[in-house]
Design a protein around this motif. Structure first.
Motif, PDB file in Angstrom:
ATOM      1  N   ARG A  62      -9.123  16.617 -38.985  1.00  0.00           N
ATOM      2  CA  ARG A  62      -8.333  16.428 -39.928  1.00  0.00           C
ATOM      3  C   ARG A  62      -7.487  17.302 -40.724  1.00  0.00           C
ATOM      4  O   ARG A  62      -6.405  16.109 -40.840  1.00  0.00           O
ATOM      5  N   LEU A  63      -8.021  17.873 -40.865  1.00  0.00           N
ATOM      6  CA  LEU A  63      -6.869  18.750 -41.923  1.00  0.00           C
ATOM      7  C   LEU A  63      -6.196  19.027 -41.098  1.00  0.00           C
ATOM      8  O   LEU A  63      -5.021  19.150 -41.768  1.00  0.00           O
ATOM      9  N   LEU A  64      -6.575  19.830 -39.879  1.00  0.00           N
ATOM     10  CA  LEU A  64      -5.384  19.803 -38.805  1.00  0.00           C
ATOM     11  C   LEU A  64      -4.299  18.653 -38.588  1.00  0.00           C
ATOM     12  O   LEU A  64      -2.996  19.373 -38.535  1.00  0.00           O
ATOM     13  N   GLY A  65      -4.886  17.998 -38.583  1.00  0.00           N
ATOM     14  CA  GLY A  65      -4.082  16.693 -38.287  1.00  0.00           C
ATOM     15  C   GLY A  65      -2.642  16.281 -39.099  1.00  0.00           C
ATOM     16  O   GLY A  65      -2.246  15.761 -38.852  1.00  0.00           O
ATOM     17  N   ARG A  66      -3.509  16.492 -40.305  1.00  0.00           N
ATOM     18  CA  ARG A  66      -2.966  16.298 -41.191  1.00  0.00           C
ATOM     19  C   ARG A  66      -1.889  16.763 -41.991  1.00  0.00           C
ATOM     20  O   ARG A  66      -0.186  16.029 -42.270  1.00  0.00           O
ATOM     21  N   VAL A  67      -2.095  17.865 -41.210  1.00  0.00           N
ATOM     22  CA  VAL A  67      -0.593  19.034 -41.248  1.00  0.00           C
ATOM     23  C   VAL A  67      -0.373  19.126 -40.296  1.00  0.00           C
ATOM     24  O   VAL A  67       0.732  19.757 -40.142  1.00  0.00           O
ATOM     25  N   GLY A  68       0.142  18.488 -39.253  1.00  0.00           N
ATOM     26  CA  GLY A  68       0.484  18.358 -38.439  1.00  0.00           C
ATOM     27  C   GLY A  68       0.435  19.321 -36.806  1.00  0.00           C
ATOM     28  O   GLY A  68       1.058  19.731 -35.978  1.00  0.00           O
ATOM     29  N   ALA A  69      -1.060  19.108 -36.711  1.00  0.00           N
ATOM     30  CA  ALA A  69      -1.120  20.489 -35.371  1.00  0.00           C
ATOM     31  C   ALA A  69      -1.625  19.065 -34.386  1.00  0.00           C
ATOM     32  O   ALA A  69      -1.793  18.368 -34.781  1.00  0.00           O
ATOM     33  N   THR A  70      -0.696  19.665 -32.983  1.00  0.00           N
ATOM     34  CA  THR A  70      -1.256  18.721 -31.876  1.00  0.00           C
ATOM     35  C   THR A  70      -2.713  19.367 -32.085  1.00  0.00           C
ATOM     36  O   THR A  70      -3.472  19.903 -31.959  1.00  0.00           O
ATOM     37  N   ARG A  71      -2.884  18.587 -30.757  1.00  0.00           N
ATOM     38  CA  ARG A  71      -4.292  18.558 -29.990  1.00  0.00           C
ATOM     39  C   ARG A  71      -4.234  19.267 -29.531  1.00  0.00           C
ATOM     40  O   ARG A  71      -5.667  20.181 -29.617  1.00  0.00           O
ATOM     41  N   GLY A  72      -3.031  19.845 -28.697  1.00  0.00           N
ATOM     42  CA  GLY A  72      -3.399  21.514 -28.499  1.00  0.00           C
ATOM     43  C   GLY A  72      -3.984  23.030 -28.973  1.00  0.00           C
ATOM     44  O   GLY A  72      -4.643  23.528 -29.413  1.00  0.00           O
TER      45      GLY A  72
END
Length: 150
Positions: A62-72
């Protein structure tokens, strides 16, 4: 000779060789059966541990998603984890196994050169596939539910 040792049975060389071959085949079957059971239990433990640990990293995803990380990019993080777990586990397993194998080989044969079955490559490949599947499948399922991963 039979008269000097009552209760013994004399057999020809062919009969003795056939009995020895049968005993060897039975021992090989028993060894493979025991190895199979141990490998299955180890595989179940490995997969269970990695699936639970990966599912526990939902907050990190979730944190990776919040900071703008892509699925890849998130997949790369989990892929590196799979590689690290595989390399570390195989190195530790080979080291522990080598110490035991060399000690037993030296005690049993007097030589430091052990016999290693060619199936070791299959074992390493199997462990690698299990680790990758146990980490990447739960990641894939979790990443589908996370709206922040682009």
């Amino acid at each position: 000779m039979a008269a000097q040792h009552p209760g013994t049975h004399l057999a020809s060389r062919d009969v003795a060789n056939a009995e020895a071959a049968q005993a060897t085949a039975q021992n090989d079957f028993g060894d493979n059966l025991i190895f199979g059971v141990i490998a299955t239990l180890a595989a179940v433990s490995l997969v269970n541990t990695l699936v639970v640990a990966t599912a526990g990293r939902r907050e990190a995803l979730r944190l990776l998603g919040r900071v703008g990380a892509t699925r890849g990019q998130a997949a790369a993080v989990f892929g590196w984890q799979a590689l690290f777990v595989t390399v570390t586990g195989l190195a530790a397993g080979v080291t522990a196994g080598a110490v035991t194998l060399l000690t037993v080989t030296k005690a049993a044969t007097g030589s430091w050169a052990p016999f290693i079955r060619p199936g070791a490559v299959v074992l390493v490949t199997g462990v690698t596939v299990l680790v990758a599947a146990a980490i990447m499948i739960p990641f894939r399922l979790m990443s589908r539910r996370e709206p922040g991963l682009g």
